[in-house]
Design a protein around this motif. Structure first.
Motif, PDB file in Angstrom:
ATOM      1  N   LYS A 170       0.824  -1.199   0.000  1.00 18.00           N
ATOM      2  CA  LYS A 170       0.000   0.000   0.000  1.00 18.00           C
ATOM      3  C   LYS A 170       0.863   1.256   0.000  1.00 18.00           C
ATOM      4  O   LYS A 170       2.018   1.241   0.422  1.00 18.00           O
ATOM      5  CB  LYS A 170      -0.911   0.018   1.233  1.00 18.00           C
ATOM      6  N   SER A 171       0.279   2.360  -0.492  1.00 19.55           N
ATOM      7  CA  SER A 171       0.922   3.666  -0.350  1.00 19.55           C
ATOM      8  C   SER A 171       0.750   4.129   1.087  1.00 19.55           C
ATOM      9  O   SER A 171      -0.201   3.729   1.773  1.00 19.55           O
ATOM     10  CB  SER A 171       0.291   4.672  -1.314  1.00 19.55           C
ATOM     11  N   SER A 172       1.665   4.980   1.534  1.00 18.80           N
ATOM     12  CA  SER A 172       1.613   5.415   2.937  1.00 18.80           C
ATOM     13  C   SER A 172       1.998   6.879   3.066  1.00 18.80           C
ATOM     14  O   SER A 172       2.729   7.426   2.229  1.00 18.80           O
ATOM     15  CB  SER A 172       2.562   4.573   3.799  1.00 18.80           C
ATOM     16  N   ILE A 173       1.513   7.493   4.137  1.00 21.09           N
ATOM     17  CA  ILE A 173       1.866   8.866   4.486  1.00 21.09           C
ATOM     18  C   ILE A 173       2.593   8.825   5.821  1.00 21.09           C
ATOM     19  O   ILE A 173       2.112   8.222   6.790  1.00 21.09           O
ATOM     20  CB  ILE A 173       0.618   9.763   4.578  1.00 21.09           C
ATOM     21  N   TYR A 174       3.762   9.452   5.863  1.00 29.35           N
ATOM     22  CA  TYR A 174       4.608   9.441   7.050  1.00 29.35           C
ATOM     23  C   TYR A 174       4.944  10.860   7.479  1.00 29.35           C
ATOM     24  O   TYR A 174       5.020  11.790   6.657  1.00 29.35           O
ATOM     25  CB  TYR A 174       5.930   8.719   6.771  1.00 29.35           C
ATOM     26  N   HIS A 175       5.160  11.010   8.765  1.00 30.79           N
ATOM     27  CA  HIS A 175       5.732  12.233   9.320  1.00 30.79           C
ATOM     28  C   HIS A 175       7.176  11.944   9.703  1.00 30.79           C
ATOM     29  O   HIS A 175       7.464  10.895  10.302  1.00 30.79           O
ATOM     30  CB  HIS A 175       4.950  12.674  10.562  1.00 30.79           C
ATOM     31  N   TYR A 176       8.084  12.872   9.361  1.00 34.86           N
ATOM     32  CA  TYR A 176       9.494  12.683   9.717  1.00 34.86           C
ATOM     33  C   TYR A 176       9.758  13.253  11.098  1.00 34.86           C
ATOM     34  O   TYR A 176       9.403  14.394  11.390  1.00 34.86           O
ATOM     35  CB  TYR A 176      10.398  13.368   8.697  1.00 34.86           C
ATOM     36  N   ARG A 177      10.400  12.444  11.943  1.00 36.55           N
ATOM     37  CA  ARG A 177      10.723  12.835  13.309  1.00 36.55           C
ATOM     38  C   ARG A 177      12.245  13.016  13.407  1.00 36.55           C
ATOM     39  O   ARG A 177      12.979  12.051  13.633  1.00 36.55           O
ATOM     40  CB  ARG A 177      10.246  11.752  14.278  1.00 36.55           C
ATOM     41  N   PRO A 178      12.744  14.240  13.238  1.00 31.71           N
ATOM     42  CA  PRO A 178      14.196  14.450  13.147  1.00 31.71           C
ATOM     43  C   PRO A 178      14.957  14.129  14.419  1.00 31.71           C
ATOM     44  O   PRO A 178      16.111  13.714  14.358  1.00 31.71           O
ATOM     45  CB  PRO A 178      14.321  15.933  12.774  1.00 31.71           C
ATOM     46  N   LYS A 179      14.348  14.306  15.581  1.00 33.19           N
ATOM     47  CA  LYS A 179      15.068  14.052  16.829  1.00 33.19           C
ATOM     48  C   LYS A 179      15.566  12.612  16.892  1.00 33.19           C
ATOM     49  O   LYS A 179      16.671  12.346  17.386  1.00 33.19           O
ATOM     50  CB  LYS A 179      14.164  14.343  18.027  1.00 33.19           C
ATOM     51  N   HIS A 192      15.451  10.537  14.058  1.00 34.94           N
ATOM     52  CA  HIS A 192      15.639  10.108  12.671  1.00 34.94           C
ATOM     53  C   HIS A 192      14.757   8.892  12.390  1.00 34.94           C
ATOM     54  O   HIS A 192      15.213   7.783  12.121  1.00 34.94           O
ATOM     55  CB  HIS A 192      17.107   9.789  12.389  1.00 34.94           C
ATOM     56  N   ALA A 193      13.462   9.150  12.440  1.00 34.23           N
ATOM     57  CA  ALA A 193      12.469   8.081  12.293  1.00 34.23           C
ATOM     58  C   ALA A 193      11.261   8.604  11.528  1.00 34.23           C
ATOM     59  O   ALA A 193      11.041   9.812  11.421  1.00 34.23           O
ATOM     60  CB  ALA A 193      12.037   7.565  13.666  1.00 34.23           C
ATOM     61  N   LEU A 194      10.490   7.668  10.990  1.00 29.76           N
ATOM     62  CA  LEU A 194       9.225   7.990  10.344  1.00 29.76           C
ATOM     63  C   LEU A 194       8.079   7.509  11.214  1.00 29.76           C
ATOM     64  O   LEU A 194       8.158   6.449  11.847  1.00 29.76           O
ATOM     65  CB  LEU A 194       9.133   7.312   8.974  1.00 29.76           C
ATOM     66  N   GLU A 195       7.000   8.294  11.230  1.00 29.91           N
ATOM     67  CA  GLU A 195       5.775   7.897  11.924  1.00 29.91           C
ATOM     68  C   GLU A 195       4.699   7.661  10.866  1.00 29.91           C
ATOM     69  O   GLU A 195       4.396   8.568  10.069  1.00 29.91           O
ATOM     70  CB  GLU A 195       5.334   8.990  12.889  1.00 29.91           C
ATOM     71  N   GLU A 196       4.155   6.459  10.840  1.00 33.20           N
ATOM     72  CA  GLU A 196       3.154   6.122   9.830  1.00 33.20           C
ATOM     73  C   GLU A 196       1.786   6.650  10.258  1.00 33.20           C
ATOM     74  O   GLU A 196       1.252   6.268  11.298  1.00 33.20           O
ATOM     75  CB  GLU A 196       3.081   4.608   9.631  1.00 33.20           C
ATOM     76  N   LEU A 197       1.225   7.523   9.418  1.00 30.92           N
ATOM     77  CA  LEU A 197      -0.051   8.168   9.738  1.00 30.92           C
ATOM     78  C   LEU A 197      -1.224   7.551   8.982  1.00 30.92           C
ATOM     79  O   LEU A 197      -2.358   7.583   9.471  1.00 30.92           O
ATOM     80  CB  LEU A 197       0.031   9.665   9.426  1.00 30.92           C
ATOM     81  N   LEU A 253     -10.020   9.344   5.658  1.00 25.44           N
ATOM     82  CA  LEU A 253     -10.575  10.500   6.356  1.00 25.44           C
ATOM     83  C   LEU A 253      -9.969  10.667   7.748  1.00 25.44           C
ATOM     84  O   LEU A 253      -9.981  11.760   8.307  1.00 25.44           O
ATOM     85  CB  LEU A 253     -12.095  10.361   6.464  1.00 25.44           C
ATOM     86  N   LYS A 254      -9.441   9.593   8.319  1.00 25.35           N
ATOM     87  CA  LYS A 254      -8.880   9.639   9.674  1.00 25.35           C
ATOM     88  C   LYS A 254      -7.490   9.015   9.670  1.00 25.35           C
ATOM     89  O   LYS A 254      -7.312   7.898   9.227  1.00 25.35           O
ATOM     90  CB  LYS A 254      -9.788   8.882  10.652  1.00 25.35           C
ATOM     91  N   PHE A 255      -6.521   9.776  10.174  1.00 28.67           N
ATOM     92  CA  PHE A 255      -5.146   9.298  10.258  1.00 28.67           C
ATOM     93  C   PHE A 255      -4.874   8.734  11.649  1.00 28.67           C
ATOM     94  O   PHE A 255      -5.582   9.018  12.602  1.00 28.67           O
ATOM     95  CB  PHE A 255      -4.160  10.443   9.997  1.00 28.67           C
ATOM     96  N   GLU A 256      -3.793   7.990  11.745  1.00 28.76           N
ATOM     97  CA  GLU A 256      -3.322   7.491  13.032  1.00 28.76           C
ATOM     98  C   GLU A 256      -2.496   8.582  13.718  1.00 28.76           C
ATOM     99  O   GLU A 256      -1.899   9.435  13.083  1.00 28.76           O
ATOM    100  CB  GLU A 256      -2.465   6.240  12.846  1.00 28.76           C
ATOM    101  N   GLY A 257      -2.426   8.510  15.039  1.00 31.54           N
ATOM    102  CA  GLY A 257      -1.542   9.394  15.793  1.00 31.54           C
ATOM    103  C   GLY A 257      -2.163  10.728  16.158  1.00 31.54           C
ATOM    104  O   GLY A 257      -2.859  11.361  15.365  1.00 31.54           O
ATOM    105  N   ILE A 258      -1.905  11.146  17.405  1.00 29.20           N
ATOM    106  CA  ILE A 258      -2.348  12.444  17.910  1.00 29.20           C
ATOM    107  C   ILE A 258      -1.115  13.317  18.112  1.00 29.20           C
ATOM    108  O   ILE A 258      -0.157  12.915  18.779  1.00 29.20           O
ATOM    109  CB  ILE A 258      -3.110  12.302  19.247  1.00 29.20           C
ATOM    110  N   ALA A 259      -1.123  14.506  17.529  1.00 30.39           N
ATOM    111  CA  ALA A 259       0.031  15.400  17.622  1.00 30.39           C
ATOM    112  C   ALA A 259       0.258  15.845  19.058  1.00 30.39           C
ATOM    113  O   ALA A 259      -0.697  16.189  19.772  1.00 30.39           O
ATOM    114  CB  ALA A 259      -0.177  16.618  16.725  1.00 30.39           C
ATOM    115  N   ASN A 260       1.517  15.826  19.465  1.00 31.51           N
ATOM    116  CA  ASN A 260       1.837  16.260  20.832  1.00 31.51           C
ATOM    117  C   ASN A 260       1.539  17.740  21.017  1.00 31.51           C
ATOM    118  O   ASN A 260       1.655  18.547  20.086  1.00 31.51           O
ATOM    119  CB  ASN A 260       3.309  15.970  21.172  1.00 31.51           C
ATOM    120  N   LYS A 261       1.172  18.110  22.223  1.00 35.34           N
ATOM    121  CA  LYS A 261       0.917  19.504  22.575  1.00 35.34           C
ATOM    122  C   LYS A 261       2.258  20.182  22.827  1.00 35.34           C
ATOM    123  O   LYS A 261       3.040  19.753  23.684  1.00 35.34           O
ATOM    124  CB  LYS A 261       0.034  19.558  23.827  1.00 35.34           C
TER     125      LYS A 261
END
Length: 512
Positions: free
Chosen positions: A122-131, A133-138, A254-262
């Protein structure tokens, strides 16, 4: 709204743009976005990878395969950490992309076809976490979109969290946020070149579609607003910037995984910030094909070493900041063309202090000859407009401008103690009238990209560069003889030899 915002946030001797006026350390934003609950994929470090010499980056290099290791290298040498600095018991991260105040409002997302083992077809959307050096699958999904692109293509999205800049800079922060997006854009271009890849910004995609693709419209997942900036395709070949993303956007869940930190327990409220964000959220404008200038560089270090050693300096060593004519010309050549090549709108008004073969004085680098005659008409009638041996560079007047450049850059010595400093003078009113309010952001992106490139060129030569966001806007316009909004200064920069504080220790960005 753009004109009102720009006027309101100008600095002047008697009145700086509004800000809190002090550092509220209790609400200092977290510099790292994390999506709690998202699956994390650790990326292999690229520090041991060989990269082309920096002086060969503009040659035609073979394309690397698109695999986890090459994607990791792309991210590490663009948006990753370069080092940690330590002093008096505290530490802070330095990143490969420059940022105003080291606050880093820009976030990075990847939209990948089924490339990596974790994607399972499958295709995927990731967020890059530089601290880390990792990807978060959304999100993961199926789509036929990739058939439109050359094999080995994928998409990078950039967004901004203005609050990170607003916390320190108040109302002027939107300017710095957009400059940082430009820094990040150029950082990706340089990192992609190391892999033989092309970067094409998609100019026909609306901010609304970018938000949908990156999951930013799902407001319940965020505490602070996160706004879309740009999308670009990274590919072994150039891609049509008018590429439609409808098929891709329609496939996104319509809904991604993960809740953004405050990022902060609370935020300051500056009404003008959401107002300018909303005003500039129109669809982007069509941009022309990229042009390339011939750049002749002297042999240099590996590209990764240049990127990892880029720093913003706070003090220039005036006594040893003289540079050669060749170094000066190479730096100018490197920024003649931006990614908006035929629409280059930023020209450089340059204070030359210590460049061999040049008299001290005021010069202008015209990056688009479309504006040449108009600039002469709008600027001080007493300027000479004498040709120099560098085709795009004109001498306006000869005199010692060290004190003047320092005063205009908020009394900062770095503007007067280096080899030269400059202001990026943009075709302003015509561009906004022709293309709309979104062009305001794009002008800052262009300036930020120029700044990032100057940082790297200076570093490759053993010199130092620093972006200067604090300057007295209309004092600079007055020096140039400008009396209206046709042209506006958006960014300042300085180059010389920086002082290295031996009291500040450096340690690696990542544990191997």
């Amino acid at each position: 709204m753009v004109y009102e915002y720009h006027k309101t946030t100008k600095h002047a001797q008697h009145k700086y743009a509004r800000s809190l006026g002090y550092m509220d350390w209790n609400t200092q934003p977290d510099p790292f976005r994390v999506y709690n609950g998202a699956k994390t994929i650790k990326l292999p470090l690229a520090i041991q990878n060989s990269t082309p010499p920096y002086h060969l980056l503009d040659a035609e290099l073979p394309s690397a395969p698109v695999v986890k290791e090459s994607i990791s290298q792309l991210l590490q040498f663009s948006m990753g950490l370069a080092a940690y600095k330590e002093s008096d018991g505290g530490s802070w991260a330095v990143r490969c992309n420059a940022s105003s105040g080291n606050l880093h409002p820009t976030e990075t997302y990847l939209v990948l076809p089924p490339l990596m083992q974790e994607q399972v077809g499958k295709s995927s959307i990731y967020h890059y976490r530089p601290k880390d050096h990792a990807l978060e699958e959304l999100a993961s999904f199926e789509t036929s979109f990739w058939k439109k692109l050359p094999e080995g293509s994928f998409i990078v999205g950039l967004s901004s969290i203005s609050w990170r800049e607003v916390w320190k800079y108040g109302e002027r922060a939107f300017r710095y946020t957009q400059l940082d997006a430009g820094h990040a854009w150029q950082a990706f271009i340089v990192s992609a070149k190391m892999l033989g890849w092309k970067v094409n910004r998609l100019d026909s995609v609306s901010d609304a579609d970018i938000s949908t693709l990156l999951g930013l419209t799902q407001k319940t997942r965020f505490f602070e607003d996160e706004n879309p900036d740009m999308l670009f395709v990274i590919s072994p070949k150039d891609v049509n910037p008018k590429l439609s993303l409808d098929a891709l956007v329609d496939s996104v869940p319509l809904k991604f995984e993960g809740i953004a930190n405050k990022l902060s327990p609370s935020m300051q409220k500056w009404d003008i910030i959401p107002a300018i964000e909303e005003a500039t959220s129109d669809a982007q404008i069509p941009q022309p094909t990229t042009l390339r200038s011939e750049i002749t560089r002297t042999p240099s270090r590996e590209s990764k070493d240049v990127v990892l050693n880029r720093r913003s300096v706070h003090v220039m060593q005036k006594d040893i900041s003289t540079i050669t004519k060749e170094q000066f010309h190479n730096m100018l050549s490197s920024i003649l063309d931006s990614q908006d090549a035929k629409e280059n709108s930023a020209h450089l008004a340059i204070f030359i202090h210590q460049v061999e073969g040049y008299q001290s004085g005021l010069y202008i680098l015209v990056r688009n000859f479309r504006d040449r005659d108009d600039l002469e008409k709008e600027m001080d009638a007493k300027f000479r407009w004498s040709h120099t041996e560098f085709e795009h560079l004109y001498l306006l007047q000869t005199r010692d401008l060290c004190a003047t450049s320092k005063a205009i850059s908020c009394s900062q010595d770095i503007a007067s103690d280096g080899a030269f400093s400059l202001g990026m003078l943009c075709n302003f009113t015509d561009q906004l009238q022709m293309y709309g309010a979104h062009r305001y952001k794009e002008l800052y992106w262009e300036c930020g990209a120029i700044g990032q490139q100057l940082y790297l060129e200076a570093t490759s030569m053993g010199l130092s560069g620093t972006g200067i966001g604090c300057f007295l806007d209309d004092d600079m316009h007055g020096l140039l003889g400008l009396t209206n909004n046709r042209y506006q200064i958006l960014y300042h920069f300085t180059v010389g030899r920086g002082y290295v504080d031996s009291r500040i220790a450096t340690r690696p960005a990542y544990e191997s």
